[in-house]
Motif scaffolding. Structure first.
Motif, PDB file in Angstrom:
ATOM      1  N   ALA A 198       0.737  -1.242   0.120  1.00 36.50           N
ATOM      2  CA  ALA A 198      -0.151  -0.068  -0.005  1.00 36.50           C
ATOM      3  C   ALA A 198       0.830   1.299  -0.014  1.00 36.50           C
ATOM      4  O   ALA A 198       0.694   2.070  -0.731  1.00 36.50           O
ATOM      5  N   ALA A 199       1.863   1.304   0.879  1.00 34.64           N
ATOM      6  CA  ALA A 199       2.941   2.452   0.785  1.00 34.64           C
ATOM      7  C   ALA A 199       3.567   2.676  -0.263  1.00 34.64           C
ATOM      8  O   ALA A 199       3.731   3.848  -0.778  1.00 34.64           O
ATOM      9  N   LEU A 200       3.945   1.574  -1.263  1.00 34.04           N
ATOM     10  CA  LEU A 200       4.553   1.626  -2.303  1.00 34.04           C
ATOM     11  C   LEU A 200       3.897   2.319  -3.375  1.00 34.04           C
ATOM     12  O   LEU A 200       4.463   3.005  -4.480  1.00 34.04           O
ATOM     13  N   SER A 201       2.397   2.154  -3.343  1.00 36.60           N
ATOM     14  CA  SER A 201       1.700   2.753  -4.283  1.00 36.60           C
ATOM     15  C   SER A 201       1.103   4.055  -3.887  1.00 36.60           C
ATOM     16  O   SER A 201       0.371   4.786  -4.956  1.00 36.60           O
ATOM     17  N   ALA A 202       1.303   4.379  -2.536  1.00 35.54           N
ATOM     18  CA  ALA A 202       0.751   5.478  -2.071  1.00 35.54           C
ATOM     19  C   ALA A 202       1.254   6.924  -2.753  1.00 35.54           C
ATOM     20  O   ALA A 202       2.526   6.864  -2.964  1.00 35.54           O
ATOM     21  N   GLU A 203       0.703   8.219  -2.274  1.00 28.81           N
ATOM     22  CA  GLU A 203       1.249   9.272  -2.620  1.00 28.81           C
ATOM     23  C   GLU A 203       2.032   9.865  -1.398  1.00 28.81           C
ATOM     24  O   GLU A 203       1.505   9.685  -0.135  1.00 28.81           O
ATOM     25  N   GLY A 204       3.119  10.204  -1.554  1.00 32.69           N
ATOM     26  CA  GLY A 204       3.909  10.734  -0.104  1.00 32.69           C
ATOM     27  C   GLY A 204       4.765   9.747   0.414  1.00 32.69           C
ATOM     28  O   GLY A 204       5.042   8.793   0.118  1.00 32.69           O
ATOM     29  N   LYS A 205       5.325  10.102   1.398  1.00 32.88           N
ATOM     30  CA  LYS A 205       5.876   9.491   2.571  1.00 32.88           C
ATOM     31  C   LYS A 205       5.274   8.639   3.502  1.00 32.88           C
ATOM     32  O   LYS A 205       4.447   9.024   4.304  1.00 32.88           O
TER      33      LYS A 205
END
Length: 435
Positions: free
Chosen positions: A398-405
């Motif tokens: 999810a984090a790898l596809s999300a915008e930002g950090k």
């Protein structure tokens, strides 16, 4: 203070990735070395915390180890130290490692005595040991619960073959009973046995050592006891959970990824379930090629009703991949109901996805309805903590596809099951660092 992953999402990844050896197979295969005084060589060992602890523990128990490389190890259990198993140190180590329960079957078979700690490990609801213990009792073992130190002690003069119908097709339970039964007197029949590839691999290895197990791959195993097992050489399958995770990762990040040497014939229904989410893939020899997709659309059932994906014992869909399916569905076009039957608290990580902007309704501890965003807006990066191995990797995707950090804490949980995951993802172009 445990380390964390810092991830900047929104990058498209590309390249090739090789799955590690199967974690769940490793824990069984490595225990089986205790069945023989001869040398056993194992290849494709995953270099992960749980497996390394298990190997270290065997070393402490007097098994001779020769780690030829990180993925190959020679074992020889010709002088097992029983005194060590009474020590507080052994109890402390085994308490941290759920896989150590797998030592019980082989020790009981070969030496007539064993110890089982109360299980530790993941927080995914209760994991009972009843299947293991009832199975051992049917083979004639007696067990005493040592209340003082939270311990089960098992002993038996001579195990005797028996017929048993397991109350649940537990993978570790079946494996443990099989390892106990291979040297029991007479014939053992196990019905409602687990038949996962891990278990087929274990049976294949044991037969290579001289055991007589038939029905491998079905839920009815017949084991004719033998008096002695010899050494062997065994290569582990690639980790199907990792393969499923990479398929999901590719779709979610719109990446073009080739998963090398995927052991496709052992993946069962896994590729099909990801295809139901609309993910395209091509099988090229034993590699899975996933093209970059702008969007993927969840199929409906033939009558148009909403797709349900649930877990089921093999050859059904493995519960370990449901959290991946759930995450991948958040950016799909369409809706899906994810029904986690086998464990009661594996879906609690969805609150983190909701914080990231996903549209999920958690119906109860077992069911979540996901309404796909179809990329109308990206998930947004947040700070979160990983509750168990599989949720950890789902949150990472999810984090790898999300915008930002995003910052993911408690990543020891991820390291327990996935080797050098940050480094391997960086090789695909991911912006991830350990802090």
């Amino acid at each position: 203070m445990s380390s964390a992953f810092e991830v900047r999402g929104g990058q498209r990844l590309s390249g090739e990735i090789i799955p590690q050896g199967a974690k769940n197979e490793a824990l069984q295969i490595i225990s089986a070395v205790l069945l023989t005084p001869e040398k056993v060589v194992i290849h494709n060992i995953p270099d992960i915390l749980d497996v390394n602890l298990m190997i270290e523990l065997l070393g402490d128990m007097g098994v001779k180890l020769n780690r030829i490389s990180r993925s190959v190890c020679e074992f020889q259990a010709d002088e097992v130290d029983f005194e060590y198993m009474h020590s507080p140190e052994f109890k402390k180590k085994t308490g941290k490692l759920r896989g150590s329960v797998m030592f019980a079957g082989p020790l009981l078979a070969r030496f007539g005595k064993a110890f089982i700690p109360k299980p530790g490990g993941d927080k995914i609801g209760r994991r009972r040991l009843d299947t293991h213990i009832i199975g051992f009792e049917k083979l004639g073992a007696k067990f005493v619960y040592e209340t003082g130190d939270n311990y089960f002690r098992l002993e038996s003069e001579q195990l005797k073959g028996a017929y048993m119908l397991l109350d649940e097709p537990s993978v570790t339970g079946t494996a443990n009973i099989v390892m106990a039964a291979v040297m029991a007197k007479g014939t053992t029949t196990i019905y409602n046995a687990a038949c996962e590839p891990y278990l087929q691999q274990l049976c294949k290895m044991l037969n290579g050592m001289g055991a007589k197990i038939s029905g491998v791959g079905s839920n009815l195993l017949t084991i004719e006891g033998v008096t002695y097992l010899g050494g062997c050489e065994h290569t582990m399958l690639p980790d199907m959970i990792e393969i499923g995770s990479f398929i999901g990762l590719a779709a979610m990040t719109q990446s073009e990824i080739t998963i090398k040497n995927a052991g496709i014939q052992h993946l069962g229904i896994i590729p099909e379930k990801f295809q139901q989410l609309g993910i395209q893939m091509e099988f090229r020899g034993d590699d899975i090629y996933i093209p970059s997709q702008e969007q993927y659309e969840i199929q409906t059932f033939i009558d148009g009703s909403i797709l349900t994906i649930s877990d089921h014992p093999w050859p059904g869909f493995t519960p370990d991949l449901l959290s991946i399916v759930l995450v991948v569905a958040t950016q799909a076009k369409g809706s899906v109901l994810v029904h986690q039957k086998m464990f009661e608290s594996r879906l609690f990580f969805v609150d983190k996805l909701i914080d990231m902007g996903a549209q999920i309704i958690l119906c109860d501890p077992h069911r979540a309805a996901v309404i796909g965003l179809n990329r109308t807006h990206e998930l947004r990066g947040i700070t979160m903590t990983s509750p168990d191995i599989r949720a950890g990797v789902s949150l990472l995707i999810a984090a790898l596809s999300a915008e930002g950090k995003s910052t993911i804490h408690n990543i020891d949980q991820i390291d327990r099951g996935y080797q050098y995951i940050d480094e391997r993802l960086r090789n695909l172009g991911a912006d991830i660092k350990r802090v």
